[in-house]
Write a protein that holds these residues in place. Structure first.
Motif, PDB file in Angstrom:
ATOM      1  N   LYS A   1      35.798  53.850  25.880  1.00 61.74           N
ATOM      2  CA  LYS A   1      35.630  53.259  24.549  1.00 61.74           C
ATOM      3  C   LYS A   1      36.694  52.235  24.230  1.00 61.74           C
ATOM      4  O   LYS A   1      36.697  51.654  23.140  1.00 61.74           O
ATOM      5  N   PHE A   2      37.576  52.003  25.185  1.00 61.82           N
ATOM      6  CA  PHE A   2      38.691  51.090  24.979  1.00 61.82           C
ATOM      7  C   PHE A   2      38.595  49.954  25.993  1.00 61.82           C
ATOM      8  O   PHE A   2      38.157  50.153  27.117  1.00 61.82           O
ATOM      9  N   GLY A   3      38.966  48.762  25.569  1.00 69.52           N
ATOM     10  CA  GLY A   3      38.992  47.629  26.477  1.00 69.52           C
ATOM     11  C   GLY A   3      40.266  46.837  26.297  1.00 69.52           C
ATOM     12  O   GLY A   3      40.789  46.739  25.177  1.00 69.52           O
ATOM     13  N   VAL A   4      40.809  46.315  27.385  1.00 71.84           N
ATOM     14  CA  VAL A   4      42.036  45.513  27.313  1.00 71.84           C
ATOM     15  C   VAL A   4      41.780  44.165  27.969  1.00 71.84           C
ATOM     16  O   VAL A   4      40.870  44.012  28.793  1.00 71.84           O
ATOM     17  N   GLY A   5      42.595  43.198  27.588  1.00 72.62           N
ATOM     18  CA  GLY A   5      42.474  41.873  28.170  1.00 72.62           C
ATOM     19  C   GLY A   5      43.791  41.134  28.133  1.00 72.62           C
ATOM     20  O   GLY A   5      44.670  41.442  27.326  1.00 72.62           O
ATOM     21  N   PHE A   6      43.945  40.177  29.023  1.00 75.77           N
ATOM     22  CA  PHE A   6      45.129  39.340  29.040  1.00 75.77           C
ATOM     23  C   PHE A   6      44.746  37.983  29.603  1.00 75.77           C
ATOM     24  O   PHE A   6      43.719  37.839  30.287  1.00 75.77           O
ATOM     25  N   GLY A   7      45.560  36.987  29.330  1.00 68.40           N
ATOM     26  CA  GLY A   7      45.259  35.668  29.848  1.00 68.40           C
ATOM     27  C   GLY A   7      46.103  34.594  29.204  1.00 68.40           C
ATOM     28  O   GLY A   7      47.145  34.872  28.591  1.00 68.40           O
ATOM     29  N   LEU A   8      45.638  33.363  29.333  1.00 68.65           N
ATOM     30  CA  LEU A   8      46.372  32.200  28.870  1.00 68.65           C
ATOM     31  C   LEU A   8      45.390  31.215  28.242  1.00 68.65           C
ATOM     32  O   LEU A   8      44.311  30.969  28.780  1.00 68.65           O
ATOM     33  N   LYS A   9      45.767  30.667  27.097  1.00 67.37           N
ATOM     34  CA  LYS A   9      44.946  29.670  26.422  1.00 67.37           C
ATOM     35  C   LYS A   9      45.859  28.729  25.641  1.00 67.37           C
ATOM     36  O   LYS A   9      46.999  29.086  25.322  1.00 67.37           O
TER      37      LYS A   9
ATOM     38  N   PHE B   1      39.318  11.984  29.995  1.00 69.09           N
ATOM     39  CA  PHE B   1      40.334  12.930  30.440  1.00 69.09           C
ATOM     40  C   PHE B   1      39.718  14.317  30.517  1.00 69.09           C
ATOM     41  O   PHE B   1      38.641  14.567  29.971  1.00 69.09           O
ATOM     42  N   SER B   2      40.387  15.215  31.221  1.00 69.04           N
ATOM     43  CA  SER B   2      39.874  16.570  31.413  1.00 69.04           C
ATOM     44  C   SER B   2      40.992  17.576  31.226  1.00 69.04           C
ATOM     45  O   SER B   2      42.179  17.234  31.232  1.00 69.04           O
ATOM     46  N   SER B   3      40.611  18.838  31.073  1.00 76.18           N
ATOM     47  CA  SER B   3      41.610  19.880  30.849  1.00 76.18           C
ATOM     48  C   SER B   3      41.054  21.230  31.279  1.00 76.18           C
ATOM     49  O   SER B   3      39.840  21.453  31.289  1.00 76.18           O
ATOM     50  N   VAL B   4      41.952  22.143  31.638  1.00 80.58           N
ATOM     51  CA  VAL B   4      41.614  23.551  31.820  1.00 80.58           C
ATOM     52  C   VAL B   4      41.749  24.213  30.448  1.00 80.58           C
ATOM     53  O   VAL B   4      42.761  24.070  29.776  1.00 80.58           O
ATOM     54  N   ASP B   5      40.711  24.915  30.002  1.00 75.57           N
ATOM     55  CA  ASP B   5      40.670  25.433  28.633  1.00 75.57           C
ATOM     56  C   ASP B   5      41.303  26.812  28.478  1.00 75.57           C
ATOM     57  O   ASP B   5      41.969  27.087  27.478  1.00 75.57           O
ATOM     58  N   TYR B   6      41.065  27.702  29.420  1.00 79.03           N
ATOM     59  CA  TYR B   6      41.555  29.072  29.283  1.00 79.03           C
ATOM     60  C   TYR B   6      41.362  29.809  30.596  1.00 79.03           C
ATOM     61  O   TYR B   6      40.622  29.372  31.479  1.00 79.03           O
ATOM     62  N   ILE B   7      42.053  30.907  30.724  1.00 82.47           N
ATOM     63  CA  ILE B   7      41.848  31.853  31.813  1.00 82.47           C
ATOM     64  C   ILE B   7      42.043  33.241  31.222  1.00 82.47           C
ATOM     65  O   ILE B   7      42.967  33.470  30.437  1.00 82.47           O
ATOM     66  N   GLY B   8      41.139  34.163  31.515  1.00 79.05           N
ATOM     67  CA  GLY B   8      41.235  35.482  30.911  1.00 79.05           C
ATOM     68  C   GLY B   8      40.653  36.571  31.786  1.00 79.05           C
ATOM     69  O   GLY B   8      39.761  36.328  32.605  1.00 79.05           O
ATOM     70  N   VAL B   9      41.165  37.770  31.606  1.00 71.76           N
ATOM     71  CA  VAL B   9      40.682  38.960  32.298  1.00 71.76           C
ATOM     72  C   VAL B   9      40.438  40.036  31.256  1.00 71.76           C
ATOM     73  O   VAL B   9      41.270  40.244  30.356  1.00 71.76           O
ATOM     74  N   GLY B  10      39.296  40.710  31.328  1.00 73.40           N
ATOM     75  CA  GLY B  10      38.982  41.835  30.453  1.00 73.40           C
ATOM     76  C   GLY B  10      38.609  43.054  31.273  1.00 73.40           C
ATOM     77  O   GLY B  10      37.840  42.949  32.243  1.00 73.40           O
ATOM     78  N   ILE B  11      39.145  44.208  30.896  1.00 74.50           N
ATOM     79  CA  ILE B  11      38.935  45.447  31.658  1.00 74.50           C
ATOM     80  C   ILE B  11      38.458  46.548  30.721  1.00 74.50           C
ATOM     81  O   ILE B  11      39.168  46.910  29.766  1.00 74.50           O
ATOM     82  N   PRO B  12      37.256  47.109  30.935  1.00 75.51           N
ATOM     83  CA  PRO B  12      36.778  48.212  30.093  1.00 75.51           C
ATOM     84  C   PRO B  12      37.346  49.547  30.544  1.00 75.51           C
ATOM     85  O   PRO B  12      37.460  49.822  31.739  1.00 75.51           O
ATOM     86  N   LEU B  13      37.724  50.383  29.584  1.00 75.79           N
ATOM     87  CA  LEU B  13      38.243  51.724  29.853  1.00 75.79           C
ATOM     88  C   LEU B  13      37.579  52.694  28.889  1.00 75.79           C
ATOM     89  O   LEU B  13      38.152  53.097  27.882  1.00 75.79           O
TER      90      LEU B  13
END
Length: 413
Positions: free
Chosen positions: A109-117, A95-107
């Motif tokens: 000295k600060f970085g943000v991210g969002f996604g699904l896992k 069997f197979s699966s999608v493990d995660y999806i994510g986005v990271g954005i540097p700003l």
């Protein structure tokens, strides 16, 4: 690129939410098996979460977002070959699966991210025949997590981070009992809708040793959390059609109830040493207090205990020469690791443990250090003692890590 990321996020969200992603008899217990073991890059190093850099996402410690220098979009998937072993009997499943999806954005000295896992996954089918009574038990579903994370570099080489997580999902378990000579069979369906908010904190600290080696330490913490659960139980008598379909003859009104499931607090601490863009080796220890899944009453029995869990992970990487002008293989990242985990589940007096050894490579694949990562892991869960089942996995996983420049000030008018 923004439109592409939004489209891919929507497509992968639908895929991740709909998939089973698991086939394990042990996923019957609690809210299923914990299926997320980190990104492909981290998982190839035994699942260590302390390592982070400027071009890869780290979905386990939110402080790592402060390390990003390029906007990153990453997706990962796994193909599993599973052997179930009980006594002298074996069975093979793929069997197979999608493990995660994510986005990271540097700003800066600060970085943000969002996604699904995924948080957990349920998938099993168990059949038994005792005399003239046949039983079939199967389940599906699991819990997914939508997260929003941020990491901030407080001072040089010291970063902190926070992740807010919305957890949601449903679990369905169906029990069929048929007896030879009796036309009608019995069916019980238990459905659970689960949702709620959690959060976790992270810290990472670096310092140079002898002006050559970099020592990295990390800590992440998730406090005790509670998720809401709405249960529905329905009993019915059925007959089977010629095509195997279930035809309901009589059923009762669904029995509904609401309650909560409690997850124990979790702390992870790691320490590693290496040279930037050359090599790294680290060790991590994770501990989680006991969780309480009594609200999921259909799978409670005296043979099950949910206890404290712990995990030890070792891993690292090596790059022959990251900036070699010639020789593609010199720029490949070679990774390896191993892990041992006490999962926190006891069944029939036996601790259900896991052990795995992993390998992987990271291949440069485009501008701005975009890369493709491959990994493989052989791992085991459970035991054949006391007539239990041992699961032997060979997992092959891959991720695409796209990097690009966003929010850059123009150099020319």
């Amino acid at each position: 690129m923004t439109k592409k990321i939004i489209l891919l996020f929507l497509l992968m969200t639908t895929s991740l939410s709909a998939q089973e992603g698991n086939f394990s008899p042990y996923s019957f217990f609690g809210v299923g098996n914990n299926t997320f073991k980190g990104t492909t890059e981290n998982r190839s190093m035994g699942g260590i979460s302390m390592f982070s850099d400027s071009i890869h996402l780290n979905l386990q410690n939110p402080a790592a977002y402060s390390k990003l220098k390029l906007t990153n979009f990453s997706i990962g998937a796994t193909a599993n070959s599973l052997e179930l072993e009980q006594g002298s009997t074996t069975d093979d499943i793929n069997f197979s699966s999608v493990d995660y999806i994510g986005v990271g954005i540097p700003l800066n000295k600060f970085g943000v991210g969002f996604g699904l896992k995924p948080l957990s996954s349920v998938g099993y089918e168990i059949q038994s025949l005792e005399g003239d009574v046949a039983k079939s038990l199967n389940g599906r579903g699991g819990i997914n997590t939508v997260y929003l994370s941020g990491g901030f570099n407080i001072i040089d080489n010291l970063s902190v981070g926070l992740s807010l997580n919305y957890n949601f999902g449903d679990i369905e378990n169906k029990n069929l009992i048929a007896q030879n000579g009796i036309e009608r069979s019995s069916r019980e369906i238990n459905s659970s809708d689960i949702n709620g908010l959690t959060y976790n904190l992270g810290i990472q600290h670096d310092f140079k040793f002898k002006n050559k080696f970099r020592v990295r330490s990390s800590v992440s913490f998730s406090p005790e959390s509670t998720l809401n659960i709405n249960n529905e139980r329905q009993l019915a008598t059925i007959i089977f059609g010629n095509d195997g379909s279930e035809i309901v003859i009589d059923s009762n009104d669904p029995i509904e109830s609401s309650s909560e499931v409690d997850f124990g607090s979790k702390i992870n601490a790691g320490l590693g040493i290496g040279q930037d863009r050359k090599w790294f080796a680290g060790i991590e220890y994770e501990y989680q207090s006991a969780s309480n899944f009594d609200a999921i009453n259909f799978n409670n029995n005296v043979d099950i205990n949910f206890i404290e869990s712990s995990q030890v992970k070792l891993g690292g990487y090596f790059i022959p020469r990251y900036n070699a002008p010639r020789g593609y293989f010199n720029r490949i990242v070679y990774r390896a690791g191993l892990r041992y985990s006490e999962t926190g589940l006891e069944f029939r007096g036996e601790s259900i443990d896991e052990f795995g050894i992993s390998f992987g490579v990271g291949l440069p694949a485009g501008r701005y250090f975009t890369n493709i990562n491959f990994g493989a892991e052989y791992w085991m869960r459970g035991t054949t003692s006391n007539n239990l089942i041992q699961e032997n996995y060979f997992s092959f996983f891959v991720s695409l890590s796209f990097n690009d420049l966003w929010f850059q000030k123009p150099k020319y008018n």
